[in-house]
Design an enzyme around this catalytic site. Structure first.
Site, PDB file in Angstrom:
ATOM      1  N   LYS A   1      39.029  35.836  49.452  1.00 13.93           N
ATOM      2  CA  LYS A   1      39.146  37.280  49.606  1.00 13.93           C
ATOM      3  C   LYS A   1      40.081  37.566  50.778  1.00 13.93           C
ATOM      4  O   LYS A   1      40.045  36.864  51.800  1.00 13.93           O
ATOM      5  CB  LYS A   1      37.766  37.886  49.889  1.00 13.93           C
ATOM      6  CG  LYS A   1      36.800  37.757  48.713  1.00 13.93           C
ATOM      7  CD  LYS A   1      37.179  38.676  47.579  1.00 13.93           C
ATOM      8  CE  LYS A   1      36.163  38.587  46.452  1.00 13.93           C
ATOM      9  NZ  LYS A   1      36.454  39.522  45.351  1.00 13.93           N
TER      10      LYS A   1
ATOM     11  N   LYS B   1      39.244  30.773  45.135  1.00  9.86           N
ATOM     12  CA  LYS B   1      39.742  32.134  45.329  1.00  9.86           C
ATOM     13  C   LYS B   1      39.251  32.606  46.679  1.00  9.86           C
ATOM     14  O   LYS B   1      38.076  32.452  47.004  1.00  9.86           O
ATOM     15  CB  LYS B   1      39.201  33.019  44.207  1.00  9.86           C
ATOM     16  CG  LYS B   1      39.501  34.484  44.379  1.00  9.86           C
ATOM     17  CD  LYS B   1      39.164  35.231  43.097  1.00  9.86           C
ATOM     18  CE  LYS B   1      38.147  36.310  43.316  1.00  9.86           C
ATOM     19  NZ  LYS B   1      37.807  37.020  42.073  1.00  9.86           N
TER      20      LYS B   1
ATOM     21  N   SER C   1      34.740  31.627  43.969  1.00  9.16           N
ATOM     22  CA  SER C   1      35.236  32.735  44.778  1.00  9.16           C
ATOM     23  C   SER C   1      34.535  32.695  46.125  1.00  9.16           C
ATOM     24  O   SER C   1      33.308  32.692  46.190  1.00  9.16           O
ATOM     25  CB  SER C   1      34.959  34.053  44.055  1.00  9.16           C
ATOM     26  OG  SER C   1      35.304  35.150  44.875  1.00  9.16           O
TER      27      SER C   1
ATOM     28  N   GLY D   1      33.457  36.925  37.739  1.00  7.19           N
ATOM     29  CA  GLY D   1      32.008  37.020  37.921  1.00  7.19           C
ATOM     30  C   GLY D   1      31.628  38.246  38.717  1.00  7.19           C
ATOM     31  O   GLY D   1      32.483  38.928  39.290  1.00  7.19           O
TER      32      GLY D   1
HETATM   33  O1  OSB Z   1      36.557  41.010  42.766  1.00 13.70           O
HETATM   34  O2  OSB Z   1      36.122  39.353  41.497  1.00 13.70           O
HETATM   35  C1  OSB Z   1      35.763  40.216  42.297  1.00 13.70           C
HETATM   36  C2  OSB Z   1      32.127  39.612  43.248  1.00 13.70           C
HETATM   37  C3  OSB Z   1      31.639  40.884  43.145  1.00 13.70           C
HETATM   38  C4  OSB Z   1      32.480  41.909  42.788  1.00 13.70           C
HETATM   39  C5  OSB Z   1      33.824  41.669  42.562  1.00 13.70           C
HETATM   40  C6  OSB Z   1      34.322  40.374  42.648  1.00 13.70           C
HETATM   41  C7  OSB Z   1      33.458  39.343  43.024  1.00 13.70           C
HETATM   42  C8  OSB Z   1      33.878  37.961  43.218  1.00 13.70           C
HETATM   43  C9  OSB Z   1      32.838  36.857  43.062  1.00 13.70           C
HETATM   44  O3  OSB Z   1      34.997  37.656  43.537  1.00 13.70           O
HETATM   45  C10 OSB Z   1      32.607  36.515  41.637  1.00 13.70           C
HETATM   46  C11 OSB Z   1      31.421  35.605  41.419  1.00 13.70           C
HETATM   47  O4  OSB Z   1      31.420  34.482  41.942  1.00 13.70           O
HETATM   48  O5  OSB Z   1      30.473  35.999  40.709  1.00 13.70           O
HETATM   49 MG    MG Z   2      38.411  40.694  41.884  1.00 11.49          MG
END
Ligand code: OSB
Ligand code: MG
Length: 369
Positions: free
Chosen positions: A164, A162, A136, A291
């Protein structure tokens, strides 16, 4: 088993790189690490993954500390526990608060697996020897920064990325990335940044062959997600909206999503996660494990869960070095050619680096039977 001692290690760790999503930038992470000890000295570990601010779900690390100390720990201390599922009954009088419950339940699953000489993956019913890793990637200030982060991830073999998104940093961003990486499996996560008034924008995203769009609308609106799913070709994946198996069942029945991002903490633990996997398998809903920018302890639990066959897409499970200069578990989580090996030794298969844990500790609280 009877738990005789529980230690709460309140720790603070600095992320290697700040992580920006539609609502916040996370730089430092507070965690509560749960150490649960049986009479014979056997020790299980769990982790509370709530944030300091309730931007993601309503829990915070402070509400979780309260729940753990004043409600959940007293409810399990010295009670006979035959299986981690027994906690469902012990926690039944407590409404919601899934991340607090999950933290303690995680330690009990680790204990249960160790007590029975099983890897946590085996104890859950996981069969995969290795799991597919995805990554992500947060919002970046410049395109160059974003591209170089993606290039680095691809070099390490991640199976999908992924990104944002939020209104204004969406269509052109995805379009540029798609042009540069024509065949890359890409998905987008909005963390609830849109409303149905943004339908045109969301429609525009339909043309970039995204694997899915994650949590476009409000955290608490399954109905509007169902309306939106009828409008879009792109699959909707729900994250924040699913805090229990009951939520998952309703989302499936409403047609609110075709994919679920399963996070152990967000849904109240591994036992509830297994129920959700079963529902998804029956309904033909895709699932992957998400995560929380967490330590090796929580990621170890997630790796075990992701070894279940019902988890059929790569998750947000990346290497230790993606998050931390120094983690609190040994060995590091390593991604090799896009895969993470599922440990076979008893429990989560990761040991605690006590020195590192102490170095990050702000304060510690001890509870005895
Ligand atoms: O929306 O999935 C999410 C991190 C913190 C809170 C929400 C999210 C996320 C991530 C990163 O997208 C997930 C990770 O790499 O731990
Ligand atoms: Mg999410």
């Amino acid at each position: 088993m009877r738990i005789k001692e529980i230690n709460l290690h309140h720790i603070q760790m600095k992320l290697k790189n700040p992580f920006t999503n539609s609502f916040s930038t996370v730089k430092d992470r507070r965690f509560i690490i749960i150490e649960a000890v049986l009479e014979d000295g056997l020790t299980g570990w769990g982790e509370c993954v709530a944030f300091e601010h309730p931007w993601y779900t309503e829990e915070t690390i402070y509400t979780c500390a309260h729940l753990l100390k004043d409600v959940l720990i007293p409810s399990v201390m010295n009670k006979p526990i035959r299986h981690p599922n027994d906690l469902t009954a012990l926690f039944a009088p407590v409404r919601r608060n899934p991340m607090a419950k999950s933290a303690l339940e995680g330690a009990v699953w680790d204990l249960y697996a160790k007590k029975n000489g099983l890897s946590l993956a085996k104890a859950l019913g996981g069969e995969k020897k290795r799991i597919e890793a995805g990554i992500s990637i947060g919002l970046k200030e410049t395109d160059e920064e974003l591209f170089s982060t993606i290039d680095e991830a691809l070099k390490q073999g991640y199976k999908r990325i992924k990104l944002k998104i939020k209104p204004g940093q969406d269509i052109s961003l995805i379009s540029k990335v798609r042009t540069r990486y024509p065949s890359l499996p890409i998905m987008a996560d909005a963390n609830s940044a849109y409303t149905l008034a943004d339908l045109e924008r969301l429609h525009a995203l339909d043309q970039y062959d995204l694997m899915m769009i994650e949590q476009p609308l409000a955290y608490n609106d399954l109905y509007e997600h169902a309306l939106l799913q009828k409008e879009l070709h792109t699959k909707i994946c729900l994250d924040e909206s699913i805090q229990s198996a009951h939520d998952a069942l309703q989302a499936i029945q409403f047609g609110s999503c075709q994919v679920i991002n399963l996070k152990i903490g967000r849904v109240g633990g591994l036992s509830e996660s297994l129920k959700i996997l079963k529902l998804c398998e029956e309904a033909g809903i895709d699932v992957w494990c998400g995560g929380m920018l967490e330590t090796g302890i929580s990621r170890a639990h997630t790796i075990a869960l992701a070894s279940m066959n019902a988890v059929n897409l790569p998750g947000d499970i990346s290497s230790t070095q993606n998050y931390w200069h120094q983690d609190i578990t040994i060995p590091e989580v390593v991604v090799s050619n896009g895969y993470i090996e599922v440990p076979e030794n008893p429990g989560t298969g990761f040991d605690i680096d006590r020195k590192a844990l102490e170095a990050f500790t702000i304060h510690k609280e001890c509870f005895h039977a």
